[in-house]
Design a protein around this motif. Structure first.
Motif, mmCIF file in Angstrom:
data_model
loop_
_atom_site.group_PDB
_atom_site.id
_atom_site.type_symbol
_atom_site.label_atom_id
_atom_site.label_comp_id
_atom_site.label_asym_id
_atom_site.label_seq_id
_atom_site.Cartn_x
_atom_site.Cartn_y
_atom_site.Cartn_z
ATOM 1 N N ARG A 1 97.271 30.887 -30.878
ATOM 2 C CA ARG A 1 96.176 31.103 -31.818
ATOM 3 C C ARG A 1 95.235 29.904 -31.860
ATOM 4 N NH1 ARG A 1 97.536 31.744 -37.835
ATOM 5 N NH2 ARG A 1 95.505 31.247 -38.677
ATOM 6 N N VAL A 2 95.783 28.705 -31.856
ATOM 7 C CA VAL A 2 94.948 27.500 -31.845
ATOM 8 C C VAL A 2 94.123 27.453 -30.567
ATOM 9 C CG1 VAL A 2 95.019 24.987 -31.621
ATOM 10 C CG2 VAL A 2 96.381 26.102 -33.365
ATOM 11 N N LEU A 3 94.747 27.706 -29.440
ATOM 12 C CA LEU A 3 94.035 27.640 -28.167
ATOM 13 C C LEU A 3 92.948 28.703 -28.060
ATOM 14 C CD1 LEU A 3 96.995 26.939 -25.737
ATOM 15 C CD2 LEU A 3 95.237 25.341 -26.492
ATOM 16 N N MET A 4 93.226 29.899 -28.527
ATOM 17 C CA MET A 4 92.259 30.992 -28.407
ATOM 18 C C MET A 4 91.134 30.898 -29.437
ATOM 19 S SD MET A 4 93.111 32.711 -25.888
ATOM 20 C CE MET A 4 94.311 33.547 -24.937
ATOM 21 N N GLU A 5 91.471 30.617 -30.688
ATOM 22 C CA GLU A 5 90.469 30.650 -31.746
ATOM 23 C C GLU A 5 89.697 29.342 -31.877
ATOM 24 O OE1 GLU A 5 92.326 31.842 -35.377
ATOM 25 O OE2 GLU A 5 92.997 33.754 -34.547
ATOM 26 N N HIS A 6 90.386 28.231 -31.856
ATOM 27 C CA HIS A 6 89.730 26.960 -32.145
ATOM 28 C C HIS A 6 89.187 26.260 -30.901
ATOM 29 C CE1 HIS A 6 90.769 26.975 -36.375
ATOM 30 N NE2 HIS A 6 91.933 27.464 -36.011
ATOM 31 N N PHE A 7 89.827 26.452 -29.777
ATOM 32 C CA PHE A 7 89.391 25.767 -28.560
ATOM 33 C C PHE A 7 88.784 26.709 -27.531
ATOM 34 C CE2 PHE A 7 92.460 22.831 -30.385
ATOM 35 C CZ PHE A 7 91.686 21.687 -30.397
ATOM 36 N N LYS A 8 88.661 27.992 -27.872
ATOM 37 C CA LYS A 8 87.994 28.976 -27.019
ATOM 38 C C LYS A 8 88.492 28.899 -25.575
ATOM 39 C CE LYS A 8 85.091 29.897 -30.429
ATOM 40 N NZ LYS A 8 85.818 30.335 -31.572
ATOM 41 N N LEU A 9 89.785 29.050 -25.408
ATOM 42 C CA LEU A 9 90.425 28.902 -24.107
ATOM 43 C C LEU A 9 89.884 29.879 -23.071
ATOM 44 C CD1 LEU A 9 92.610 27.516 -22.399
ATOM 45 C CD2 LEU A 9 94.181 29.291 -23.161
ATOM 46 N N VAL A 10 89.689 31.129 -23.442
ATOM 47 C CA VAL A 10 89.236 32.130 -22.471
ATOM 48 C C VAL A 10 87.858 31.765 -21.930
ATOM 49 C CG1 VAL A 10 88.622 34.558 -22.165
ATOM 50 C CG2 VAL A 10 90.650 33.949 -23.473
ATOM 51 N N GLU A 11 86.961 31.369 -22.827
ATOM 52 C CA GLU A 11 85.611 30.999 -22.397
ATOM 53 C C GLU A 11 85.643 29.779 -21.484
ATOM 54 O OE1 GLU A 11 86.436 31.623 -25.534
ATOM 55 O OE2 GLU A 11 85.136 33.227 -26.247
ATOM 56 N N ALA A 12 86.472 28.796 -21.826
ATOM 57 C CA ALA A 12 86.571 27.593 -20.995
ATOM 58 C C ALA A 12 87.122 27.916 -19.613
ATOM 59 C CB ALA A 12 87.452 26.559 -21.678
ATOM 60 N N LEU A 13 88.102 28.800 -19.544
ATOM 61 C CA LEU A 13 88.660 29.189 -18.248
ATOM 62 C C LEU A 13 87.651 29.974 -17.415
ATOM 63 C CD1 LEU A 13 92.297 30.141 -19.265
ATOM 64 C CD2 LEU A 13 91.545 28.094 -18.052
ATOM 65 N N GLN A 14 86.842 30.806 -18.065
ATOM 66 C CA GLN A 14 85.810 31.543 -17.333
ATOM 67 C C GLN A 14 84.759 30.594 -16.761
ATOM 68 O OE1 GLN A 14 84.513 34.329 -20.302
ATOM 69 N NE2 GLN A 14 86.026 35.863 -19.686
ATOM 70 N N ILE A 15 84.387 29.584 -17.519
ATOM 71 C CA ILE A 15 83.426 28.596 -17.030
ATOM 72 C C ILE A 15 83.992 27.845 -15.835
ATOM 73 C CG2 ILE A 15 82.282 26.424 -17.617
ATOM 74 C CD1 ILE A 15 81.981 27.600 -20.477
ATOM 75 N N MET A 16 85.257 27.438 -15.928
ATOM 76 C CA MET A 16 85.883 26.726 -14.804
ATOM 77 C C MET A 16 85.995 27.634 -13.588
ATOM 78 S SD MET A 16 88.650 24.132 -16.573
ATOM 79 C CE MET A 16 89.943 25.278 -16.456
ATOM 80 N N LYS A 17 86.286 28.904 -13.809
ATOM 81 C CA LYS A 17 86.376 29.848 -12.696
ATOM 82 C C LYS A 17 85.035 29.956 -11.987
ATOM 83 C CE LYS A 17 86.965 34.709 -11.679
ATOM 84 N NZ LYS A 17 86.985 36.037 -12.263
#
Length: 88
Positions: free
Chosen positions: A61-77
Motif C-alpha cells: 500500500r505504501v509503495l502503490m499509494e504514496h510512492f506511485k510504484l506503477v507509474e515509476a516502473l512505467q517511466i523506467m520501462k
C-alpha cells in the motif's frame, strides 16, 4: 525467515515517516497473545502468517499509494527499454 522478512517490511513502512494513524504499529505489547510452546506449532505459525500478511499489505500500500510504484516502473520501462520504438 518469514519472521525476519516481516520485521523488514514493518521497518520499511515506518521509515517512510507517513501518518502514524494510517499505519499503526503492527502489534502492541499488551495485545500479544500468549502462545504456548508445544509440539503442535499451528497457533504460532498462524500468528506469524497473519503478521506477515498485514506487513506485506501495508508495504504494498505504501509503495502503490504514496510512492506511485506503477507509474515509476512505467517511466523506467519507457526509458530503458525504449517502449515507443523511436530509437532509430
Amino acid at each position: 525467515s518469514k519472521i525476519l522478512t516481516t520485521g523488514k517490511y514493518w521497518n520499511a513502512v515506518h521509515e517512510c515517516h507517513l501518518d502514524a494513524k494510517e499505519f499503526p504499529p503492527p502489534i502492541k505489547h499488551s495485545t500479544i497473545p500468549r502462545l504456548p510452546f508445544n509440539s503442535d506449532s499451528s497457533a504460532i505459525a498462524s500468528f506469524i502468517d497473519s503478521n506477515y500478511q498485514s506487513a506485506s499489505r501495508a508495504l504494498v500500500r505504501v509503495l502503490m499509494e504514496h510512492f506511485k510504484l506503477v507509474e515509476a516502473l512505467q517511466i523506467m520501462k519507457r526509458y530503458f527499454l525504449i517502449d515507443q520504438g523511436d530509437f532509430l
